[in-house]
Design a protein around this motif. Structure first.
Motif, PDB file in Angstrom:
ATOM      1  N   VAL B   4       0.855  -1.186   0.000  1.00  0.00           N
ATOM      2  CA  VAL B   4       0.000   0.000   0.000  1.00  0.00           C
ATOM      3  C   VAL B   4       0.892   1.237   0.000  1.00  0.00           C
ATOM      4  N   SER B   5       0.645   2.141  -0.933  1.00  0.00           N
ATOM      5  CA  SER B   5       1.466   3.336  -1.067  1.00  0.00           C
ATOM      6  C   SER B   5       0.665   4.568  -0.670  1.00  0.00           C
ATOM      7  N   GLN B   6       1.258   5.384   0.195  1.00  0.00           N
ATOM      8  CA  GLN B   6       0.590   6.615   0.627  1.00  0.00           C
ATOM      9  C   GLN B   6       1.472   7.813   0.310  1.00  0.00           C
ATOM     10  N   THR B   7       0.847   8.840  -0.261  1.00  0.00           N
ATOM     11  CA  THR B   7       1.574  10.065  -0.562  1.00  0.00           C
ATOM     12  C   THR B   7       0.747  11.278  -0.130  1.00  0.00           C
ATOM     13  N   PRO B   8       1.429  12.353   0.333  1.00  0.00           N
ATOM     14  CA  PRO B   8       2.858  12.390   0.646  1.00  0.00           C
ATOM     15  C   PRO B   8       3.154  11.626   1.931  1.00  0.00           C
ATOM     16  N   SER B   9       4.418  11.423   2.222  1.00  0.00           N
ATOM     17  CA  SER B   9       4.763  10.762   3.480  1.00  0.00           C
ATOM     18  C   SER B   9       4.658  11.751   4.646  1.00  0.00           C
ATOM     19  N   ASN B  10       4.905  13.022   4.340  1.00  0.00           N
ATOM     20  CA  ASN B  10       4.785  14.082   5.332  1.00  0.00           C
ATOM     21  C   ASN B  10       4.087  15.279   4.712  1.00  0.00           C
ATOM     22  N   LYS B  11       3.226  15.928   5.496  1.00  0.00           N
ATOM     23  CA  LYS B  11       2.538  17.121   5.011  1.00  0.00           C
ATOM     24  C   LYS B  11       2.432  18.106   6.162  1.00  0.00           C
ATOM     25  N   VAL B  12       2.969  19.304   5.928  1.00  0.00           N
ATOM     26  CA  VAL B  12       2.832  20.379   6.911  1.00  0.00           C
ATOM     27  C   VAL B  12       1.940  21.442   6.290  1.00  0.00           C
ATOM     28  N   THR B  13       0.926  21.857   7.010  1.00  0.00           N
ATOM     29  CA  THR B  13       0.000  22.837   6.489  1.00  0.00           C
ATOM     30  C   THR B  13      -0.394  23.811   7.590  1.00  0.00           C
ATOM     31  N   GLU B  14      -0.891  24.953   7.175  1.00  0.00           N
ATOM     32  CA  GLU B  14      -1.323  25.949   8.149  1.00  0.00           C
ATOM     33  C   GLU B  14      -2.778  25.719   8.522  1.00  0.00           C
ATOM     34  N   LYS B  15      -3.094  26.066   9.720  1.00  0.00           N
ATOM     35  CA  LYS B  15      -4.485  25.994  10.207  1.00  0.00           C
ATOM     36  C   LYS B  15      -5.406  26.686   9.217  1.00  0.00           C
ATOM     37  N   GLY B  16      -6.511  26.017   8.909  1.00  0.00           N
ATOM     38  CA  GLY B  16      -7.494  26.593   8.002  1.00  0.00           C
ATOM     39  C   GLY B  16      -7.350  26.161   6.557  1.00  0.00           C
ATOM     40  N   LYS B  17      -6.224  25.567   6.208  1.00  0.00           N
ATOM     41  CA  LYS B  17      -5.998  25.150   4.825  1.00  0.00           C
ATOM     42  C   LYS B  17      -6.683  23.807   4.534  1.00  0.00           C
ATOM     43  N   TYR B  18      -6.750  23.501   3.242  1.00  0.00           N
ATOM     44  CA  TYR B  18      -7.336  22.245   2.757  1.00  0.00           C
ATOM     45  C   TYR B  18      -6.198  21.294   2.389  1.00  0.00           C
ATOM     46  N   VAL B  19      -6.340  19.997   2.735  1.00  0.00           N
ATOM     47  CA  VAL B  19      -5.328  19.022   2.352  1.00  0.00           C
ATOM     48  C   VAL B  19      -5.977  17.777   1.753  1.00  0.00           C
ATOM     49  N   GLU B  20      -5.210  17.132   0.891  1.00  0.00           N
ATOM     50  CA  GLU B  20      -5.621  15.852   0.313  1.00  0.00           C
ATOM     51  C   GLU B  20      -4.511  14.841   0.554  1.00  0.00           C
ATOM     52  N   LEU B  21      -4.901  13.675   1.017  1.00  0.00           N
ATOM     53  CA  LEU B  21      -3.962  12.586   1.263  1.00  0.00           C
ATOM     54  C   LEU B  21      -4.361  11.432   0.347  1.00  0.00           C
ATOM     55  N   ARG B  22      -3.354  10.839  -0.310  1.00  0.00           N
ATOM     56  CA  ARG B  22      -3.647   9.833  -1.328  1.00  0.00           C
ATOM     57  C   ARG B  22      -3.221   8.440  -0.878  1.00  0.00           C
ATOM     58  N   CYS B  23      -3.994   7.454  -1.297  1.00  0.00           N
ATOM     59  CA  CYS B  23      -3.686   6.057  -0.986  1.00  0.00           C
ATOM     60  C   CYS B  23      -3.826   5.200  -2.232  1.00  0.00           C
ATOM     61  N   ASP B  24      -2.764   4.455  -2.560  1.00  0.00           N
ATOM     62  CA  ASP B  24      -2.800   3.463  -3.626  1.00  0.00           C
ATOM     63  C   ASP B  24      -2.794   2.081  -2.977  1.00  0.00           C
ATOM     64  N   PRO B  25      -3.900   1.371  -3.057  1.00  0.00           N
ATOM     65  CA  PRO B  25      -3.949   0.062  -2.389  1.00  0.00           C
ATOM     66  C   PRO B  25      -3.182  -0.988  -3.182  1.00  0.00           C
ATOM     67  N   ILE B  26      -3.030  -2.150  -2.598  1.00  0.00           N
ATOM     68  CA  ILE B  26      -2.435  -3.278  -3.303  1.00  0.00           C
ATOM     69  C   ILE B  26      -3.361  -3.659  -4.467  1.00  0.00           C
ATOM     70  N   SER B  27      -2.755  -3.900  -5.624  1.00  0.00           N
ATOM     71  CA  SER B  27      -3.544  -4.213  -6.807  1.00  0.00           C
ATOM     72  C   SER B  27      -4.460  -5.410  -6.563  1.00  0.00           C
ATOM     73  N   GLY B  28      -5.730  -5.252  -6.916  1.00  0.00           N
ATOM     74  CA  GLY B  28      -6.677  -6.342  -6.748  1.00  0.00           C
ATOM     75  C   GLY B  28      -7.409  -6.351  -5.428  1.00  0.00           C
ATOM     76  N   HIS B  29      -6.968  -5.536  -4.488  1.00  0.00           N
ATOM     77  CA  HIS B  29      -7.655  -5.482  -3.197  1.00  0.00           C
ATOM     78  C   HIS B  29      -8.931  -4.653  -3.331  1.00  0.00           C
ATOM     79  N   THR B  30     -10.039  -5.261  -2.962  1.00  0.00           N
ATOM     80  CA  THR B  30     -11.329  -4.584  -3.147  1.00  0.00           C
ATOM     81  C   THR B  30     -11.693  -3.692  -1.969  1.00  0.00           C
ATOM     82  N   ALA B  31     -11.162  -4.002  -0.812  1.00  0.00           N
ATOM     83  CA  ALA B  31     -11.521  -3.242   0.387  1.00  0.00           C
ATOM     84  C   ALA B  31     -10.403  -2.265   0.748  1.00  0.00           C
ATOM     85  N   LEU B  32     -10.787  -1.054   1.139  1.00  0.00           N
ATOM     86  CA  LEU B  32      -9.817  -0.014   1.493  1.00  0.00           C
ATOM     87  C   LEU B  32     -10.306   0.699   2.735  1.00  0.00           C
TER      88      LEU B  32
END
Lengths: 113, 113
Positions: B4-32
């Motif tokens: 399972v791959s997650q990006t970014p590994s680290n994220k620093v943001t200021e209070k009030g900002k919007y963030v997106e965290l991404r996850c790439d599951p193992i190929s073929g895995h139906t549940a996340l």
């Protein structure tokens, strides 16, 4: 309300001896229990599980014991090896396949050479 | 095979900002799954996808948190108007089937300043 509790934040064991990690739970609906191991900067990895219909499950050096009446489970590692040094999390769910796992706070195990 | 791959590994943001965290599951895995781990605690369940749909989002703390998995593979956890209390490691996991053990990624460490 902490439904799964690991009351020992840390444990230190001599290499070659037995490591015993304990976990208590309060929710009587919990039916399936797991242990995960976590190294720093990595995600938890599955170690061993047990269904409530059993009281023991063994996999190599790892054995999990479940005492339903006491709402207690334990993980035994024997013999302990330096590579076993990690944080161990106990987790529970209301049925196998329900992936809403409830985790304990973790116990940091250190194996001393 | 990749885990399972997650990006970014680290994220620093200021209070009030919007963030997106991404996850790439193992190929073929139906549940996340998404979990959140605060300092000194075990992982806490946030949301579970089976395919493209959220089967259980009962762990999302409030409506600032939202997650999608539009094509049944990659998932994005979105946090609006971030608060300092959102600082934690966000863990993604996948499993081949709903009753299979979870495979966790290494997590994204989110720091809100």
């Amino acid at each position: 309300d902490q439904q799964v509790k690991q009351n020992s934040p840390s444990l230190s064991v001599q290499e070659g001896r037995i490591s015993i990690l304990n976990c208590d739970y309060t929710n009587s609906m919990f039916d399936y229990f797991l242990w995960y191991k976590k190294y720093p900067a990595e995600g938890p990895t599955f170690l061993i599980s047990i269904s409530s219909i059993k009281d023991k499950n063994e996999d190599g050096r790892f054995t999990v014991f479940l005492n339903k009446s006491a709402k207690h489970l334990s993980l035994h590692i024997v013999p302990s090896q330096p590579g076993d040094s990690a944080v161990y999390f106990c987790a529970a769910s209301e049925l196998q396949g329900a992936q809403k796992l409830v985790f304990g706070q973790g116990t940091r195990l250190t194996i001393n050479p | 095979g990749a885990g399972v791959s997650q990006t970014p590994s680290n994220k620093v943001t200021e209070k009030g900002k919007y963030v997106e965290l991404r996850c790439d599951p193992i190929s073929g895995h139906t549940a996340l799954y998404w979990y959140r781990q605060s300092l000194g605690q075990g992982p806490e369940f946030l949301i579970y996808f089976q395919g493209t749909g959220a089967a259980d989002d009962s762990g999302l703390p409030n409506d600032r948190f939202f997650a999608v998995r539009p094509e049944g593979s990659v998932s994005t956890l979105k946090i609006q108007r971030t608060e300092r209390g959102d600082s934690a490691v966000y863990l993604c996991a996948s499993s081949l089937l709903p009753d299979s053990p979870l495979h966790f990624g290494n997590g994204t460490r989110l720091t809100v300043t």
